[in-house]
Design a protein around this motif. Sequence first.
Motif, mmCIF file in Angstrom:
data_model
loop_
_atom_site.group_PDB
_atom_site.id
_atom_site.type_symbol
_atom_site.label_atom_id
_atom_site.label_comp_id
_atom_site.label_asym_id
_atom_site.label_seq_id
_atom_site.Cartn_x
_atom_site.Cartn_y
_atom_site.Cartn_z
ATOM 1 N N ASN A 175 -25.981 2.825 17.357
ATOM 2 C CA ASN A 175 -24.385 0.840 16.544
ATOM 3 C C ASN A 175 -23.964 2.285 16.602
ATOM 4 O O ASN A 175 -23.194 2.858 17.168
ATOM 5 C CB ASN A 175 -24.876 0.636 15.647
ATOM 6 N N LEU A 310 -26.588 -4.925 18.849
ATOM 7 C CA LEU A 310 -25.290 -5.397 19.272
ATOM 8 C C LEU A 310 -25.182 -6.415 20.100
ATOM 9 O O LEU A 310 -24.185 -7.195 20.037
ATOM 10 C CB LEU A 310 -24.693 -3.662 19.916
ATOM 11 N N ASP A 311 -26.502 -6.738 20.960
ATOM 12 C CA ASP A 311 -25.636 -8.009 21.776
ATOM 13 C C ASP A 311 -26.849 -9.012 21.040
ATOM 14 O O ASP A 311 -27.216 -9.552 22.365
ATOM 15 C CB ASP A 311 -26.544 -7.190 23.206
ATOM 16 N N PRO A 315 -24.775 -9.191 15.605
ATOM 17 C CA PRO A 315 -24.479 -8.664 15.007
ATOM 18 C C PRO A 315 -24.355 -7.978 13.888
ATOM 19 O O PRO A 315 -23.950 -8.494 13.409
ATOM 20 C CB PRO A 315 -23.427 -7.927 16.060
ATOM 21 N N PRO A 318 -23.053 -2.794 13.605
ATOM 22 C CA PRO A 318 -22.458 -2.356 15.086
ATOM 23 C C PRO A 318 -21.260 -1.389 14.214
ATOM 24 O O PRO A 318 -21.456 -0.182 15.374
ATOM 25 C CB PRO A 318 -21.177 -3.756 15.323
ATOM 26 N N LYS A 351 -18.606 -1.864 21.234
ATOM 27 C CA LYS A 351 -18.514 -3.029 21.675
ATOM 28 C C LYS A 351 -19.906 -4.174 21.139
ATOM 29 O O LYS A 351 -20.526 -3.848 21.776
ATOM 30 C CB LYS A 351 -17.846 -2.988 23.475
ATOM 31 N N LEU A 352 -18.854 -5.717 20.572
ATOM 32 C CA LEU A 352 -19.614 -6.526 20.368
ATOM 33 C C LEU A 352 -19.712 -7.293 22.274
ATOM 34 O O LEU A 352 -19.026 -6.570 22.779
ATOM 35 C CB LEU A 352 -18.898 -6.563 19.548
ATOM 36 N N LYS A 353 -20.835 -8.007 22.187
ATOM 37 C CA LYS A 353 -20.751 -8.973 23.862
ATOM 38 C C LYS A 353 -19.722 -9.493 23.272
ATOM 39 O O LYS A 353 -18.992 -10.101 24.938
ATOM 40 C CB LYS A 353 -22.209 -8.736 23.602
ATOM 41 N N ARG A 354 -20.313 -10.283 22.400
ATOM 42 C CA ARG A 354 -18.404 -11.517 22.405
ATOM 43 C C ARG A 354 -17.977 -11.214 20.961
ATOM 44 O O ARG A 354 -17.968 -10.277 20.992
ATOM 45 C CB ARG A 354 -19.294 -12.832 22.069
#
Lengths: 509, 509
Positions: A175, A310-311, A315, A318, A351-354
């Motif tokens: 991360n 992260l995904d 998370p 992050p 970047k977060l996935k959601r």
Amino acid sequence: MATVYVAGVGMTKFGRSPQTLTELCCEAVSRALSDSAIQEIEALYLGVMNPEEFTGDSNIASRIAEALGLTGLPALRIETASSAGAAAFHAAFQAVASGSYRHVLVLGGEKMTHLSTSATTRILAEVIDRQERQCGATMPALAAMITERYRKRYRLSPARLERLLCRVAMKNHLNGSRNPYAQFQQAITEQTYFSSKFVSTPLRLYDCSPITDGAAAAILTSEKTDVAVSGVGQGTGPVSLRERDSFTSFRATQIAAARAYRMAGISPREIDFAEVHDAFTSFEIISTEDLGFFPAGRGGDAVEEGKTALDGPLPVNPSGGLKSRGHPVGASGVAQLVEVVRGLRGSAGAKLKREAKRALAQSTGGLGTNNFVTIVERTDSPLMKNLPLPPAPPPGRKRPAIKRTQPPALSEEGRIETFTVLYVTPDGFLPPLALALIRDRQGSLFMAQGEDVSHLKIGREVYLRQVGGRNVFTVKSHLMKVREALKKLLSRVPPLPAQRRRPGKKETP
Amino acid sequence: MATVYVAGVGMTKFGRSPQTLTELCCEAVSRALSDSAIQEIEALYLGVMNPEEFTGDSNIASRIAEALGLTGLPALRIETASSAGAAAFHAAFQAVASGSYRHVLVLGGEKMTHLSTSATTRILAEVIDRQERQCGATMPALAAMITERYRKRYRLSPARLERLLCRVAMKNHLNGSRNPYAQFQQAITEQTYFSSKFVSTPLRLYDCSPITDGAAAAILTSEKTDVAVSGVGQGTGPVSLRERDSFTSFRATQIAAARAYRMAGISPREIDFAEVHDAFTSFEIISTEDLGFFPAGRGGDAVEEGKTALDGPLPVNPSGGLKSRGHPVGASGVAQLVEVVRGLRGSAGAKLKREAKRALAQSTGGLGTNNFVTIVERTDSPLMKNLPLPPAPPPGRKRPAIKRTQPPALSEEGRIETFTVLYVTPDGFLPPLALALIRDRQGSLFMAQGEDVSHLKIGREVYLRQVGGRNVFTVKSHLMKVREALKKLLSRVPPLPAQRRRPGKKETP
């Protein structure tokens, strides 16, 4: 109680910096200002852990206010050991929530890398109990003892514990490799982790957060912005290990979390991502349990299963956490909130996935003795539709009960409750140094240093004695036990009758 | 904003104590509890200036909370140099006023006497500007320079200044002789004062507050009691002398006072008695002017005329002040409030002649850099009939303006703005040490140490140079001035024509 919003956040790159503490603070504020619509502030809340010893300057609040051109305005320094930044954030939150101020500046910073590791270790160790320090205990040593106890309690093999800790380190470094503000921006391999040296068994170098310079700032306001603070909580715990009823969780975090969740009106399940105080990899695992993200003893599994990646569904760190972003002690509590706000806005490095609506920051002071939990939400999140927020829940209450009891006298025997072998020892102690928490038959706990580093195991019987004011333990070997048993047996045999004299023989003079 | 009341106050006897900081704190809290109807509290606000260096322990908030049996509850350490106790009181006030808590414990303490005077002086000097410290300046030295400047500005003869300072010392020692909690409980004579040695001219030993151990506590609540806090104010000022536009008043006190008066809806005339931060006798005089009790330059006359005596119209430091009660730095701000509450209740050691309804406490952090004013009233006083109090007035506001300018390069010449001769020098400096604040032709100020202690006078011209990183000044003597004038004159005389050679004569090789 007014709702408190975050108007802007900013931080310096964390790492080894040629800048002074004041310069770092100014840079962080300047970045927060360029992120904020609010440009005028009414008070400064400053979190610094120990500028007195790290930089040789005290009166730091006035000093930083002056450098920022804020002389005249109220400026307070708030300190709760390594959670000082979070403490300053909470005090500032209260000031805005109460209507005392409308716009305040929160600033956390620390300058550490200009001192030797030995000097820094000594300064950081001042947060722990004096008697434990006298035995040679440092922060990593006590963290290691907590980790060893955690391993035993949840029946993890040494190899499995190592694997879990390695996963935390790898996740946070991965991360951090995406965070331009992180001290270490490189992913690490399993091999890197396992080839790193032990600081204090079972913790390796890659289990410990580094020594770092840095500062972070946030502007809080009562004017609506895109992000609001919806819950805050603080809790304290005993300073010494000896006074704790649990070594595998931090009561201070549990108290802080309960209060923050109650204030925000949510449960842990409703958190989208979290920044957690991973001064040591094992503390991230324990803290995710204390925060209610995972059941006790299952925080490690969650990391292994990728739940905190992260995904993953939740998370954790992050930003890279203290482990990879770095840990300028007073700054970390504010930096977590900088990262949380950026994460909610989608402007963080990793970047977060959601898309996230709601995030949590958890900061630990000392060995889990003064901890903070802060919940931050996007104002377009479902709960935030009903602004202003309801009043804070009533706090806990206690009657002061002053402890007048002297610490118990050292027993002669006991059992190892937990232990570590410290390889990075404080000045005056030679490595490797065995340290153990010993419980005697009356249930009292004693920190002691070992005569040597062999035969260490939780539950082992030891002899205790004092040498030069320090508690020293010796693990009972099989031979010692046999000798002890024999002694006991012999004590039951009736004494031999007095020797009969031969009649008529004279006594020799 | 809820009205904040004082439920109970308590303090240890101030002085040289065999107790630890923790023990002192516990004793103060235990006394405050036995004075209070409120027995359960919700949070701890702790003011300690520098436990890190005075005691070698950090993480002090958790530590004291644990000793008080309050582990679990929020505990914050607040620090603003020597006003840390007042800062903790103000933060606690805000927390109760905001409704965050209903009952909080405020605690101030410091343990100092176990260190050598030289170590204590060094630690206390860390509050001042680094460059000024490098010249050998200490807190008493800078206070002395302010005092000398005050003398010059208000055209007091050296003898008259001494007489005024002596009067402050005598008044405060007389008051302290009636205070069972005071470090010094003996009145002093003029002879005692004048036979005491100079610490830093014009300040003698009896002009300086002592080194002290002690702690003081107060319980604040939102439940009505006999005493309420009606006004609080905080202000900051520049850390260095070099950055000030006035050396004869403290802007930080003026700001704090203006805000506190506005909040309480009163003028200085409506204060019945005051506890003022007399770390140095001259600071009491200056502070009574900054608080609006007397016009600028007339604070000394007021003392001489007995206006601030115990039986005067406005008693100042009826407790004996820092001078005689003692000055455990972090404790003093809370101790002032303990004394103020006792004075209002008529339970203080030194009895006021007239019943008091409303009193003020003023605390100074560093060299007047972070100051607090608190106004406390009996709830049966006229203003207090209309409870709850109106909301606090809006605070000041500033745009951060980060100073990126390097300090100006040292000029070669300047004039003495103010000076002192320091007799109790920090380690590494030999007494007597001349120190002066020099203003150059561009108006920049420089702290410098003198080559010797003679010819010192405000307005004198000096040469400036750097020696080993320190600024050093030499007062221009008459001879130097004559030489300088001659040099200037000579520079206007046309150069002599080249020597004519006698024709025919050979040059010598």
